[in-house]
Every structure is written in C-alpha cells, then in structure tokens.
Design a protein around this motif. Sequence first.
Motif, PDB file in Angstrom:
ATOM      1  N   GLU A 179       8.192   5.107  -1.835  1.00 29.87           N
ATOM      2  CA  GLU A 179       9.329   4.380  -1.297  1.00 29.87           C
ATOM      3  C   GLU A 179       9.179   2.860  -1.351  1.00 29.87           C
ATOM      4  O   GLU A 179      10.152   2.123  -1.152  1.00 29.87           O
ATOM      5  N   ASN A 180       7.942   2.355  -1.583  1.00 28.85           N
ATOM      6  CA  ASN A 180       7.766   0.916  -1.670  1.00 28.85           C
ATOM      7  C   ASN A 180       6.497   0.591  -2.452  1.00 28.85           C
ATOM      8  O   ASN A 180       5.905   1.471  -3.074  1.00 28.85           O
ATOM      9  N   PHE A 181       6.074  -0.654  -2.409  1.00 28.85           N
ATOM     10  CA  PHE A 181       4.973  -1.147  -3.249  1.00 28.85           C
ATOM     11  C   PHE A 181       3.604  -1.025  -2.590  1.00 28.85           C
ATOM     12  O   PHE A 181       2.604  -1.383  -3.202  1.00 28.85           O
ATOM     13  N   THR A 182       3.545  -0.574  -1.337  1.00 23.10           N
ATOM     14  CA  THR A 182       2.254  -0.542  -0.648  1.00 23.10           C
ATOM     15  C   THR A 182       1.451   0.697  -1.040  1.00 23.10           C
ATOM     16  O   THR A 182       1.984   1.662  -1.587  1.00 23.10           O
ATOM     17  N   MET A 183       0.157   0.641  -0.717  1.00 26.64           N
ATOM     18  CA  MET A 183      -0.755   1.732  -1.039  1.00 26.64           C
ATOM     19  C   MET A 183      -1.063   2.540   0.217  1.00 26.64           C
ATOM     20  O   MET A 183      -1.000   2.021   1.335  1.00 26.64           O
ATOM     21  N   HIS A 184      -1.423   3.815   0.013  1.00 26.04           N
ATOM     22  CA  HIS A 184      -1.860   4.628   1.139  1.00 26.04           C
ATOM     23  C   HIS A 184      -2.877   5.649   0.654  1.00 26.04           C
ATOM     24  O   HIS A 184      -2.972   5.961  -0.530  1.00 26.04           O
ATOM     25  N   GLU A 185      -3.656   6.151   1.598  1.00 25.68           N
ATOM     26  CA  GLU A 185      -4.675   7.133   1.277  1.00 25.68           C
ATOM     27  C   GLU A 185      -4.061   8.513   1.183  1.00 25.68           C
ATOM     28  O   GLU A 185      -3.245   8.910   2.024  1.00 25.68           O
ATOM     29  N   VAL A 186      -4.470   9.248   0.144  1.00 26.28           N
ATOM     30  CA  VAL A 186      -3.963  10.605  -0.087  1.00 26.28           C
ATOM     31  C   VAL A 186      -5.151  11.513  -0.376  1.00 26.28           C
ATOM     32  O   VAL A 186      -6.237  11.039  -0.733  1.00 26.28           O
ATOM     33  N   PRO A 187      -4.978  12.822  -0.208  1.00 22.43           N
ATOM     34  CA  PRO A 187      -6.066  13.746  -0.544  1.00 22.43           C
ATOM     35  C   PRO A 187      -6.403  13.670  -2.035  1.00 22.43           C
ATOM     36  O   PRO A 187      -5.549  13.367  -2.866  1.00 22.43           O
ATOM     37  N   GLY A 188      -7.652  13.923  -2.344  1.00 26.57           N
ATOM     38  CA  GLY A 188      -8.055  13.940  -3.745  1.00 26.57           C
ATOM     39  C   GLY A 188      -9.339  13.173  -3.982  1.00 26.57           C
ATOM     40  O   GLY A 188      -9.921  12.580  -3.066  1.00 26.57           O
TER      41      GLY A 188
ATOM     42  N   ASN B 273      -2.585 -10.631  10.892  1.00 26.20           N
ATOM     43  CA  ASN B 273      -1.457 -11.275  10.200  1.00 26.20           C
ATOM     44  C   ASN B 273      -1.106 -10.612   8.869  1.00 26.20           C
ATOM     45  O   ASN B 273      -0.501 -11.251   8.008  1.00 26.20           O
ATOM     46  N   ASP B 274      -1.452  -9.332   8.703  1.00 24.00           N
ATOM     47  CA  ASP B 274      -1.070  -8.638   7.469  1.00 24.00           C
ATOM     48  C   ASP B 274       0.391  -8.216   7.578  1.00 24.00           C
ATOM     49  O   ASP B 274       0.754  -7.425   8.447  1.00 24.00           O
ATOM     50  N   PRO B 275       1.258  -8.730   6.687  1.00 33.62           N
ATOM     51  CA  PRO B 275       2.684  -8.394   6.775  1.00 33.62           C
ATOM     52  C   PRO B 275       3.042  -7.040   6.173  1.00 33.62           C
ATOM     53  O   PRO B 275       4.197  -6.621   6.269  1.00 33.62           O
ATOM     54  N   TRP B 276       2.069  -6.357   5.540  1.00 36.61           N
ATOM     55  CA  TRP B 276       2.367  -5.097   4.857  1.00 36.61           C
ATOM     56  C   TRP B 276       1.611  -3.898   5.407  1.00 36.61           C
ATOM     57  O   TRP B 276       2.037  -2.762   5.213  1.00 36.61           O
ATOM     58  N   TYR B 277       0.478  -4.113   6.050  1.00 32.24           N
ATOM     59  CA  TYR B 277      -0.344  -3.006   6.526  1.00 32.24           C
ATOM     60  C   TYR B 277      -0.657  -3.200   8.012  1.00 32.24           C
ATOM     61  O   TYR B 277      -1.048  -4.309   8.400  1.00 32.24           O
ATOM     62  N   PRO B 278      -0.478  -2.189   8.828  1.00 28.48           N
ATOM     63  CA  PRO B 278      -0.142  -0.803   8.481  1.00 28.48           C
ATOM     64  C   PRO B 278       1.343  -0.555   8.256  1.00 28.48           C
ATOM     65  O   PRO B 278       1.729   0.533   7.859  1.00 28.48           O
ATOM     66  N   ALA B 279       2.205  -1.557   8.532  1.00 29.95           N
ATOM     67  CA  ALA B 279       3.645  -1.386   8.329  1.00 29.95           C
ATOM     68  C   ALA B 279       4.207  -2.660   7.720  1.00 29.95           C
ATOM     69  O   ALA B 279       3.697  -3.766   7.968  1.00 29.95           O
ATOM     70  N   ILE B 280       5.266  -2.520   6.927  1.00 26.60           N
ATOM     71  CA  ILE B 280       5.906  -3.675   6.304  1.00 26.60           C
ATOM     72  C   ILE B 280       6.753  -4.395   7.343  1.00 26.60           C
ATOM     73  O   ILE B 280       7.634  -3.807   7.967  1.00 26.60           O
ATOM     74  N   LEU B 281       6.455  -5.689   7.542  1.00 24.47           N
ATOM     75  CA  LEU B 281       7.194  -6.502   8.490  1.00 24.47           C
ATOM     76  C   LEU B 281       8.281  -7.291   7.763  1.00 24.47           C
ATOM     77  O   LEU B 281       8.261  -7.418   6.533  1.00 24.47           O
TER      78      LEU B 281
END
Length: 301
Positions: free
Chosen positions: A198-207, A252-260
Amino acid sequence: MTRRTAPLPLRDGVAPSFLDLPAGDWPDLLGFLIARFPHVPAQQWIERLQRGALVDQHGTPFSLASAYLPHARVWYYREVPPETPVPFASPLLYRDDYLVVADKPHFLACIPAGRHLQETLLTRLRASLGLPQLTPIHRLDRETAGVMLFCASPAHRGAYQALFASRDVQKEYEAIAPFDAGLTLPRVHRSRLEEREENFTMHEVPGEPNSETRIELIESSGELARYRLLPHTGKKHQLRAHLAALGIPIVNDPWYPAILPDKGDDFSQPLQLLARAIEFVDPVSGEARRFESPRRLEHPL
C-alpha cells in the motif's frame, strides 16, 4: 554523437533527463505527452514545446508540430516548483582525483528526484567543485545525515560501486531511540524485509532473512538511548525498519512505525539517525580508508 550521449550540458549542476518513446501510433508528440503524463497540465507541455525545452538526440528542439517518432529519445531538463533551501552545510571530509567524501546534513536529498532538484547533495557538489561527472557511490535517505561517498572519475566508478555490491564496506551508524531495559544488547537482528503493497515503507514478513543489523547500546538516559548500528546488508530503510520492529523506533522518524503527515519545509525535528563512519580498502590506491562524520545527533541524552 551516439544516441546514448546527452546533447544538453549540465545546468546548475543538474544533468538532463530523457524519455524513450515507445512503439505506438500517436498523431504528434504533444498528444503523446498529454496522454502519458495526465498529472501534468496540457498547457505546460504546450509552453515547453513552444520555448524549445525538449530536444532530440542532436539537440534540435521539438515543436508543437513535431510528429511522434517511436523509439526516439526526448531530452529535457526536469522542472519542479520553487524549492526551499535546506539551511544546513554539507562540508567536505576528503577529496582526491577519484573520490569525494561529504558530510550530508539532515533533510538534504542525495540526488535529484521527485520534488528535489537543486536542493540535493549531488547538485551542490557538482556546482561547488566543478565536477560535472561526479556520481554517488551509494545512497542515504533524505532524512539521514552523515558520511557519503562520490566518485569523481567515471573510469573508476565501477570499482567503488563493486565494494558495496560485495559487502566489502563496513558502515557504522548512530541512532537515538527509546530505551528498553528488557532488550538484550548487543544483538544481531535478522529478518526478511519487503516493501508494503500500500505504500513505500518496508516491513518484516515471514521467510528467509534478507537483512541483518548488529545493534549495540552506547549510552542511555531516562527513556532514551544512543545506539550503534552496524548493518551487514543494505536493504531499503533497513535500520529504521529494524528498530521499529524491535519496539524502539528512531526519534523523529516520520515513516516508522507509522507514516506521519508530510512536514513540508519544517526542519525543526530531524530524524535522529547518523551515518557515523565508513571503512574500506580503496580499490584504486589500495589504502585502508576510514571516514567519520564529526556531527552529533541533536537530541540530548
């Protein structure tokens, strides 16, 4: 002149861009541009063609009457809305005939992209050093400050870039993030990072893990701590995603854990992440190199 040679020079440190026209049946070039870029008002294309701002491989301007030529290449300078100057210096740490090392400030993009054209580190250096062929060897996020390498010699660019591809570069970062007494440190965090749909950020997934970071505690004070981060891999947003996944997102992270919401031109809250140092054996001179940023993250501990 070959088709791959730019017919336009650098302008204020910025190289021209190009567009290869696909196969298709369009009545004229203007019609194609309007259909291909619906987000750009048609009047802008008309105005740019009228002033000869788009040229062919020989530097000859296209006009409103230009026919559509499949597989032709259109050259142009990107045009963006007026940019707010980034009010922070980008001092040189080192320079020789092959290598340029700069200390990038927060909020300054590495290269021209999106809405950033003049306000980029590459553009600054090309203009200030008079090095039109200067190219970045690696990248840092716009929000991240610290050591960044550039190659001044096209003939040696591949040798420096190969260092990163083969992971023969040791990178050291610092970050300020929440302190978690229950988090065992030092630790090596491995996970599989993928870009969200849904957007440009990264997240951890199984594998199978495709990212690895060693995390060390430098100091702590109250609710915050200063961490040393030693990435073994270089996935997009790796350090920001890893610390967020551990429950200690960087201050001050504007993207992690949520996009501000987009902060626009507010420079008051820089991401507390610094590319502190980089080490490698120079592929040209054979010397051991270490470059270190003298910056200090602003958030007090």
